[in-house]
Design a protein around this motif. Sequence first.
Motif, PDB file in Angstrom:
ATOM      1  N   LEU A  14       0.475   6.046   0.255  1.00  0.00           N
ATOM      2  CA  LEU A  14      -0.897   6.441  -0.032  1.00  0.00           C
ATOM      3  C   LEU A  14      -0.843   7.732  -0.825  1.00  0.00           C
ATOM      4  N   ARG A  15      -1.602   7.784  -1.910  1.00  0.00           N
ATOM      5  CA  ARG A  15      -1.679   9.019  -2.691  1.00  0.00           C
ATOM      6  C   ARG A  15      -3.090   9.168  -3.254  1.00  0.00           C
ATOM      7  N   GLN A  16      -3.437  10.390  -3.560  1.00  0.00           N
ATOM      8  CA  GLN A  16      -4.743  10.649  -4.148  1.00  0.00           C
ATOM      9  C   GLN A  16      -4.557  10.879  -5.644  1.00  0.00           C
ATOM     10  N   ASP A  17      -5.320  10.153  -6.450  1.00  0.00           N
ATOM     11  CA  ASP A  17      -5.339  10.312  -7.901  1.00  0.00           C
ATOM     12  C   ASP A  17      -6.748  10.719  -8.300  1.00  0.00           C
ATOM     13  N   ASP A  18      -6.906  11.987  -8.632  1.00  0.00           N
ATOM     14  CA  ASP A  18      -8.221  12.519  -8.980  1.00  0.00           C
ATOM     15  C   ASP A  18      -9.206  12.238  -7.855  1.00  0.00           C
ATOM     16  N   ASP A  19     -10.242  11.442  -8.110  1.00  0.00           N
ATOM     17  CA  ASP A  19     -11.261  11.195  -7.086  1.00  0.00           C
ATOM     18  C   ASP A  19     -11.065   9.866  -6.360  1.00  0.00           C
ATOM     19  N   MET A  20      -9.925   9.187  -6.573  1.00  0.00           N
ATOM     20  CA  MET A  20      -9.642   7.905  -5.921  1.00  0.00           C
ATOM     21  C   MET A  20      -8.345   8.012  -5.111  1.00  0.00           C
ATOM     22  N   TYR A  21      -8.211   7.127  -4.161  1.00  0.00           N
ATOM     23  CA  TYR A  21      -6.970   6.996  -3.397  1.00  0.00           C
ATOM     24  C   TYR A  21      -6.306   5.685  -3.791  1.00  0.00           C
ATOM     25  N   VAL A  22      -4.985   5.701  -3.874  1.00  0.00           N
ATOM     26  CA  VAL A  22      -4.206   4.511  -4.185  1.00  0.00           C
ATOM     27  C   VAL A  22      -3.271   4.267  -3.008  1.00  0.00           C
ATOM     28  N   THR A  36     -11.972   6.297  -0.448  1.00  0.00           N
ATOM     29  CA  THR A  36     -11.428   7.056   0.676  1.00  0.00           C
ATOM     30  C   THR A  36     -10.030   6.524   0.984  1.00  0.00           C
ATOM     31  N   ALA A  37      -9.259   7.307   1.732  1.00  0.00           N
ATOM     32  CA  ALA A  37      -7.924   6.858   2.128  1.00  0.00           C
ATOM     33  C   ALA A  37      -8.015   5.582   2.956  1.00  0.00           C
ATOM     34  N   GLU A  38      -8.975   5.532   3.871  1.00  0.00           N
ATOM     35  CA  GLU A  38      -9.129   4.351   4.734  1.00  0.00           C
ATOM     36  C   GLU A  38      -9.475   3.105   3.919  1.00  0.00           C
ATOM     37  N   GLU A  39     -10.359   3.277   2.932  1.00  0.00           N
ATOM     38  CA  GLU A  39     -10.738   2.139   2.089  1.00  0.00           C
ATOM     39  C   GLU A  39      -9.548   1.661   1.255  1.00  0.00           C
ATOM     40  N   ALA A  40      -8.773   2.580   0.722  1.00  0.00           N
ATOM     41  CA  ALA A  40      -7.598   2.212  -0.067  1.00  0.00           C
ATOM     42  C   ALA A  40      -6.585   1.458   0.792  1.00  0.00           C
ATOM     43  N   LYS A  41      -6.360   1.942   2.011  1.00  0.00           N
ATOM     44  CA  LYS A  41      -5.413   1.265   2.911  1.00  0.00           C
ATOM     45  C   LYS A  41      -5.903  -0.140   3.258  1.00  0.00           C
ATOM     46  N   ALA A  42      -7.179  -0.265   3.592  1.00  0.00           N
ATOM     47  CA  ALA A  42      -7.742  -1.580   3.934  1.00  0.00           C
ATOM     48  C   ALA A  42      -7.646  -2.522   2.742  1.00  0.00           C
ATOM     49  N   ASN A  43      -7.923  -2.031   1.550  1.00  0.00           N
ATOM     50  CA  ASN A  43      -7.833  -2.873   0.350  1.00  0.00           C
ATOM     51  C   ASN A  43      -6.400  -3.315   0.085  1.00  0.00           C
ATOM     52  N   ALA A  44      -5.440  -2.417   0.299  1.00  0.00           N
ATOM     53  CA  ALA A  44      -4.033  -2.766   0.097  1.00  0.00           C
ATOM     54  C   ALA A  44      -3.579  -3.799   1.128  1.00  0.00           C
TER      55      ALA A  44
END
Length: 85
Positions: A14-22, A36-44
């Motif tokens: 998990l990393r933050q790129d500007d205003d998004m999390y990947v 958000t970090a949680e949304e990025a994790k759930a999407n992944a």
Amino acid sequence: MNEVLVLLRVRGVLRQDDDMYVAGFPRLDIYSQGETAEEAKANAEEALRVWTESCLDRGTLGAALVELGWHRHPVGAVPVDSADE
């Protein structure tokens, strides 16, 4: 319809790129993003589920893993990847 249990042990990042999390799984080349970090994790995690189901439906999971550099181990063996220690 037959059920299949697939157990993959992969490290997520998990990393933050500007205003998004990947978030993603580098050893499977699967990534997603979220606000958000949680949304990025759930999407992944959803991307991983869809990828796995798609491979199983087409009968290509083994070939896809080999293409990504994975190797088979005997049933019951739990190999330790030095990157996971």
